[in-house]
Design an enzyme around this catalytic site. Sequence first.
Site, PDB file in Angstrom:
ATOM      1  N   HIS A  86      -4.672  11.553  -3.500  1.00 33.14           N
ATOM      2  CA  HIS A  86      -4.195  10.455  -2.651  1.00 33.14           C
ATOM      3  C   HIS A  86      -2.904  10.869  -1.973  1.00 33.14           C
ATOM      4  O   HIS A  86      -2.051  11.496  -2.611  1.00 33.14           O
ATOM      5  CB  HIS A  86      -3.840   9.228  -3.507  1.00 33.14           C
TER       6      HIS A  86
ATOM      7  N   HIS B  72      -0.499   2.058 -11.292  1.00 33.97           N
ATOM      8  CA  HIS B  72       0.839   2.472 -10.890  1.00 33.97           C
ATOM      9  C   HIS B  72       1.886   1.429 -11.237  1.00 33.97           C
ATOM     10  O   HIS B  72       1.586   0.247 -11.390  1.00 33.97           O
ATOM     11  CB  HIS B  72       0.890   2.813  -9.394  1.00 33.97           C
TER      12      HIS B  72
ATOM     13  N   GLU C 251       5.848  -5.098  -4.072  1.00 32.87           N
ATOM     14  CA  GLU C 251       4.881  -5.232  -2.980  1.00 32.87           C
ATOM     15  C   GLU C 251       4.262  -6.614  -2.964  1.00 32.87           C
ATOM     16  O   GLU C 251       3.801  -7.116  -3.990  1.00 32.87           O
ATOM     17  CB  GLU C 251       3.803  -4.144  -3.068  1.00 32.87           C
TER      18      GLU C 251
ATOM     19  N   HIS D 166       3.493  -7.939  -6.741  1.00 32.88           N
ATOM     20  CA  HIS D 166       3.791  -7.071  -7.875  1.00 32.88           C
ATOM     21  C   HIS D 166       5.234  -6.636  -7.717  1.00 32.88           C
ATOM     22  O   HIS D 166       5.551  -5.763  -6.912  1.00 32.88           O
ATOM     23  CB  HIS D 166       2.841  -5.868  -7.895  1.00 32.88           C
TER      24      HIS D 166
ATOM     25  N   HIS E 120       0.039  -2.270 -12.337  1.00 30.51           N
ATOM     26  CA  HIS E 120      -1.148  -2.873 -11.720  1.00 30.51           C
ATOM     27  C   HIS E 120      -2.077  -1.783 -11.223  1.00 30.51           C
ATOM     28  O   HIS E 120      -1.767  -0.604 -11.236  1.00 30.51           O
ATOM     29  CB  HIS E 120      -0.774  -3.857 -10.610  1.00 30.51           C
TER      30      HIS E 120
END
Length: 451
Positions: free
Chosen positions: A298, A341, A347, A371, A377
Amino acid sequence: MSTRSDQADPRKTAESLEYLHGFGNLHSSEAVPGALPAGNSTPHRPPLGLYTERFHGASMTEPRGNSRQAWMYRIRPSAQHGPFSRIDGGTFRGLADAQTEMNRSSWNPQPDPKPGTDFVSGLWTFGGHGDPAERTGMAVHVYAANASMKDTVFSNSDGEMLITPFEGALLVRTEFGLLHVKPGDVALIPRGVRFRVELLDAMARGYVAENFGRPLVLPELGPLGSTALADPKDFRAPVAAYEDVERPVQAIVKYCGELWSSTYDHSPLDVVAWHGNHVPYVYDLHSFMTVGTLSHGHADPSVYTVLTSPTDTPGVANFDFCSVVGRWEVAMDSFRPPYYHRNIGSEFVGIVKTPPFGPTMFGEPGAGMLHNMLAPHGLWPEGDVATTNAAALEPEWIDIGLAIFYDSRLPLKLTRQALESPQRQHDFDKHWQGFERRFPRSPLQEDINAR
Ligand code: FE2
């Protein structure tokens, strides 16, 4: 050529608008030929009997690249108003009663507004951080409106406003001209610019981020080079358009967390010509060039940044405005969805468009998910099982609708109305329960545990 903005049918007006292209450019525009003075921004007698007005959105002595300013040529100076008085902002709030919340939080969409609710009275504040009087931080809101603002203008002295509709198109009349803002677009209204929001559909709903910090800019691209993510040419600024209206017009201003109101005896959207770069924009989020891996793994989600409000620390943003639309997934031997993460940043996620396969874990348009700093999460167990058990990893186009993220450097504090909202999912943690243990137990450890 756009001229007077008070005469045409709103929908026809919206669909026929012209724009000036480019983010941060020094633009100039005149609604009447000859209204813009040539070679001198402050002539002894401005053309057509207009008044010259200077508008600074950044300190005058900032480096040129940070400068935000405009010259306006208007029917009357914007100074011609009465005293301002505090008014009740209703559900559009500052952060005075906001409290820290470390729990993962989620809200269902807000209910329908009462009849006669316009953009300003339909704003509902989740929370934020920082202090507009200190020019730091941000706030997050949703709006739900079923009426156009009428004989009213709004401006925000606390910060820029990013308006992202998910239902109903808007005609936004500003001092600089008109913007047509549809679901899938984002509008950026600079600090202090007076504007009015008119509805082009029966209902209008969307998300609003309020930026108290340094003005939003396009992120640096580093090794990505000069063409990736949001292209500056795709940001559209309005051309000059003015209202010549002589009747009382209310001016509502958000100022250090509170709303104030005064009255003009005319429309203050009476700018006939202007030049500068402290201007509004509209941007189609589908224009965004998504970047990601072509092999495995990613890229960090910062590659979804559309606009960023920098701080004085290089690489640390007050907050980033990010958007995710459909994309190809091609990563091989990779856990393709976001890994589990915990981030130092916080966020807030909003949904503009539901994917064709139905709502994701982020919910329906109008929902909110937060979050905050270091909250763990990622996928829920059923999503993890489906991902892990997927057969071959083939290239796949994933239409995930349209989601937006406000990635913030500091935790968002929540207003009392957000903490106590009936729309809040108070059992949100349940979604991360019941992960199957996959790591084999050792007989020795089982023996120890059994003693
Ligand atoms: Fe996340």
